[in-house]
Motif scaffolding. Structure first.
Motif, PDB file in Angstrom:
ATOM      1  N   ALA A  58      23.780  49.053  11.180  1.00 59.05           N
ATOM      2  CA  ALA A  58      23.246  48.699  12.503  1.00 59.05           C
ATOM      3  C   ALA A  58      24.316  48.025  13.356  1.00 59.05           C
ATOM      4  O   ALA A  58      24.413  48.279  14.566  1.00 59.05           O
ATOM      5  N   TYR A  59      25.134  47.161  12.737  1.00 59.62           N
ATOM      6  CA  TYR A  59      26.248  46.568  13.482  1.00 59.62           C
ATOM      7  C   TYR A  59      27.228  47.652  13.933  1.00 59.62           C
ATOM      8  O   TYR A  59      27.751  47.605  15.052  1.00 59.62           O
ATOM      9  N   ASP A  60      27.471  48.641  13.084  1.00 58.12           N
ATOM     10  CA  ASP A  60      28.361  49.743  13.460  1.00 58.12           C
ATOM     11  C   ASP A  60      27.803  50.498  14.667  1.00 58.12           C
ATOM     12  O   ASP A  60      28.561  50.907  15.555  1.00 58.12           O
ATOM     13  N   GLU A  61      26.487  50.689  14.697  1.00 63.66           N
ATOM     14  CA  GLU A  61      25.856  51.353  15.848  1.00 63.66           C
ATOM     15  C   GLU A  61      26.074  50.526  17.116  1.00 63.66           C
ATOM     16  O   GLU A  61      26.331  51.073  18.182  1.00 63.66           O
ATOM     17  N   ALA A  62      25.954  49.209  16.995  1.00 69.60           N
ATOM     18  CA  ALA A  62      26.191  48.336  18.140  1.00 69.60           C
ATOM     19  C   ALA A  62      27.630  48.458  18.619  1.00 69.60           C
ATOM     20  O   ALA A  62      27.894  48.491  19.832  1.00 69.60           O
ATOM     21  N   LEU A  63      28.561  48.546  17.675  1.00 71.40           N
ATOM     22  CA  LEU A  63      29.973  48.652  18.042  1.00 71.40           C
ATOM     23  C   LEU A  63      30.321  50.016  18.639  1.00 71.40           C
ATOM     24  O   LEU A  63      31.290  50.130  19.384  1.00 71.40           O
ATOM     25  N   LYS A  64      29.526  51.032  18.334  1.00 69.42           N
ATOM     26  CA  LYS A  64      29.723  52.323  19.008  1.00 69.42           C
ATOM     27  C   LYS A  64      29.405  52.185  20.489  1.00 69.42           C
ATOM     28  O   LYS A  64      30.029  52.829  21.328  1.00 69.42           O
ATOM     29  N   VAL A  65      28.427  51.344  20.804  1.00 66.42           N
ATOM     30  CA  VAL A  65      28.036  51.110  22.189  1.00 66.42           C
ATOM     31  C   VAL A  65      29.078  50.252  22.902  1.00 66.42           C
ATOM     32  O   VAL A  65      29.490  50.544  24.014  1.00 66.42           O
ATOM     33  N   ASP A  66      29.512  49.187  22.239  1.00 62.76           N
ATOM     34  CA  ASP A  66      30.516  48.287  22.816  1.00 62.76           C
ATOM     35  C   ASP A  66      31.486  47.852  21.719  1.00 62.76           C
ATOM     36  O   ASP A  66      31.243  46.875  21.021  1.00 62.76           O
ATOM     37  N   PRO A  67      32.587  48.583  21.577  1.00 62.08           N
ATOM     38  CA  PRO A  67      33.536  48.306  20.494  1.00 62.08           C
ATOM     39  C   PRO A  67      34.209  46.933  20.580  1.00 62.08           C
ATOM     40  O   PRO A  67      34.789  46.480  19.605  1.00 62.08           O
ATOM     41  N   ASP A  68      34.123  46.289  21.717  1.00 58.17           N
ATOM     42  CA  ASP A  68      34.810  45.010  21.892  1.00 58.17           C
ATOM     43  C   ASP A  68      33.875  43.805  21.855  1.00 58.17           C
ATOM     44  O   ASP A  68      34.301  42.704  22.185  1.00 58.17           O
ATOM     45  N   GLU A  69      32.638  44.001  21.437  1.00 58.89           N
ATOM     46  CA  GLU A  69      31.658  42.903  21.415  1.00 58.89           C
ATOM     47  C   GLU A  69      32.020  41.912  20.302  1.00 58.89           C
ATOM     48  O   GLU A  69      31.867  42.204  19.111  1.00 58.89           O
ATOM     49  N   PRO A  70      32.520  40.705  20.662  1.00 61.66           N
ATOM     50  CA  PRO A  70      33.028  39.774  19.647  1.00 61.66           C
ATOM     51  C   PRO A  70      31.956  39.240  18.694  1.00 61.66           C
ATOM     52  O   PRO A  70      32.227  39.097  17.498  1.00 61.66           O
ATOM     53  N   LEU A  71      30.763  38.966  19.182  1.00 62.67           N
ATOM     54  CA  LEU A  71      29.715  38.442  18.305  1.00 62.67           C
ATOM     55  C   LEU A  71      29.334  39.468  17.247  1.00 62.67           C
ATOM     56  O   LEU A  71      29.221  39.145  16.066  1.00 62.67           O
ATOM     57  N   VAL A  72      29.184  40.707  17.657  1.00 60.22           N
ATOM     58  CA  VAL A  72      28.823  41.767  16.706  1.00 60.22           C
ATOM     59  C   VAL A  72      29.920  41.953  15.678  1.00 60.22           C
ATOM     60  O   VAL A  72      29.642  42.094  14.483  1.00 60.22           O
ATOM     61  N   LYS A  73      31.167  41.921  16.108  1.00 63.79           N
ATOM     62  CA  LYS A  73      32.283  42.053  15.163  1.00 63.79           C
ATOM     63  C   LYS A  73      32.243  40.941  14.113  1.00 63.79           C
ATOM     64  O   LYS A  73      32.406  41.190  12.925  1.00 63.79           O
ATOM     65  N   ARG A  74      32.027  39.728  14.586  1.00 61.11           N
ATOM     66  CA  ARG A  74      32.001  38.568  13.682  1.00 61.11           C
ATOM     67  C   ARG A  74      30.827  38.665  12.695  1.00 61.11           C
ATOM     68  O   ARG A  74      30.997  38.448  11.487  1.00 61.11           O
ATOM     69  N   LEU A  75      29.657  39.009  13.206  1.00 57.28           N
ATOM     70  CA  LEU A  75      28.481  39.127  12.335  1.00 57.28           C
ATOM     71  C   LEU A  75      28.642  40.274  11.341  1.00 57.28           C
ATOM     72  O   LEU A  75      28.242  40.163  10.177  1.00 57.28           O
ATOM     73  N   ARG A  76      29.233  41.376  11.794  1.00 52.82           N
ATOM     74  CA  ARG A  76      29.463  42.518  10.901  1.00 52.82           C
ATOM     75  C   ARG A  76      30.387  42.116   9.756  1.00 52.82           C
ATOM     76  O   ARG A  76      30.132  42.443   8.598  1.00 52.82           O
ATOM     77  N   ASP A  77      31.463  41.425  10.090  1.00 55.93           N
ATOM     78  CA  ASP A  77      32.410  41.001   9.054  1.00 55.93           C
ATOM     79  C   ASP A  77      31.734  40.084   8.038  1.00 55.93           C
ATOM     80  O   ASP A  77      31.956  40.213   6.834  1.00 55.93           O
ATOM     81  N   ARG A  78      30.919  39.153   8.527  1.00 58.71           N
ATOM     82  CA  ARG A  78      30.203  38.231   7.633  1.00 58.71           C
ATOM     83  C   ARG A  78      29.268  39.014   6.699  1.00 58.71           C
ATOM     84  O   ARG A  78      29.225  38.761   5.494  1.00 58.71           O
ATOM     85  N   THR A  79      28.564  39.987   7.258  1.00 62.50           N
ATOM     86  CA  THR A  79      27.630  40.779   6.459  1.00 62.50           C
ATOM     87  C   THR A  79      28.360  41.652   5.459  1.00 62.50           C
ATOM     88  O   THR A  79      27.913  41.836   4.329  1.00 62.50           O
ATOM     89  N   LEU A  80      29.495  42.185   5.859  1.00 67.53           N
ATOM     90  CA  LEU A  80      30.297  43.017   4.962  1.00 67.53           C
ATOM     91  C   LEU A  80      30.728  42.213   3.739  1.00 67.53           C
ATOM     92  O   LEU A  80      30.698  42.730   2.615  1.00 67.53           O
ATOM     93  N   LYS A  81      31.066  40.948   3.931  1.00 71.43           N
ATOM     94  CA  LYS A  81      31.432  40.090   2.801  1.00 71.43           C
ATOM     95  C   LYS A  81      30.243  39.896   1.875  1.00 71.43           C
ATOM     96  O   LYS A  81      30.404  39.879   0.648  1.00 71.43           O
ATOM     97  N   LYS A  82      29.051  39.767   2.424  1.00 74.22           N
ATOM     98  CA  LYS A  82      27.848  39.630   1.600  1.00 74.22           C
ATOM     99  C   LYS A  82      27.581  40.904   0.808  1.00 74.22           C
ATOM    100  O   LYS A  82      27.118  40.845  -0.319  1.00 74.22           O
ATOM    101  N   THR A  83      27.890  42.050   1.410  1.00 74.95           N
ATOM    102  CA  THR A  83      27.705  43.339   0.741  1.00 74.95           C
ATOM    103  C   THR A  83      28.588  43.424  -0.492  1.00 74.95           C
ATOM    104  O   THR A  83      28.165  43.907  -1.544  1.00 74.95           O
ATOM    105  N   LYS A  84      29.791  42.931  -0.373  1.00 75.14           N
ATOM    106  CA  LYS A  84      30.740  42.990  -1.488  1.00 75.14           C
ATOM    107  C   LYS A  84      30.365  42.035  -2.607  1.00 75.14           C
ATOM    108  O   LYS A  84      30.661  42.272  -3.766  1.00 75.14           O
ATOM    109  N   LYS A  85      29.679  40.931  -2.265  1.00 77.85           N
ATOM    110  CA  LYS A  85      29.232  39.972  -3.276  1.00 77.85           C
ATOM    111  C   LYS A  85      27.982  40.450  -3.992  1.00 77.85           C
ATOM    112  O   LYS A  85      27.749  40.074  -5.129  1.00 77.85           O
ATOM    113  N   ALA A  86      27.171  41.247  -3.302  1.00 79.29           N
ATOM    114  CA  ALA A  86      25.885  41.686  -3.876  1.00 79.29           C
ATOM    115  C   ALA A  86      26.074  42.708  -4.968  1.00 79.29           C
ATOM    116  O   ALA A  86      27.045  43.313  -5.163  1.00 79.29           O
TER     117      ALA A  86
END
Length: 86
Positions: A58-86
């Motif tokens: 879903a964050y990737d979909e948001a970034l397709k709309v606005d690739p430079d959205e800083p909040l989405v980038k930050r939240l995506r990175d945080r979630t990606l780290k959680k994915t790797k821990k899970a």
């Protein structure tokens, strides 16, 4: 009308009704696919449900709309780290 979808989804998140928030975002995205905020709220609700791969998508979909959205980038990175821990 776009603000109504955002308001409804946000309200559901605040009430911890994450499945309803996701559904509201999905409904809003049908009519307003170019609105980053709907994709971001959906991603955050998915993250709260620990559905991390779907949240990243879903964050990737948001970034397709606005690739430079800083909040989405930050939240995506945080979630990606959680994915790797899970």
């Amino acid at each position: 009308i776009y603000a109504s979808w955002v308001g409804l989804a946000t309200s559901y998140v605040e009430q911890r009704k994450f499945d309803l928030a996701i559904q509201s975002c999905n409904d809003g995205i049908k009519y307003h696919p170019g609105k980053v905020e709907l994709h971001r709220i959906k991603a955050e609700a998915l993250e709260k449900l620990e559905r991390y791969p779907e949240a990243v998508q879903a964050y990737d979909e948001a970034l397709k709309v606005d690739p430079d959205e800083p909040l989405v980038k930050r939240l995506r990175d945080r979630t990606l780290k959680k994915t790797k821990k899970a």
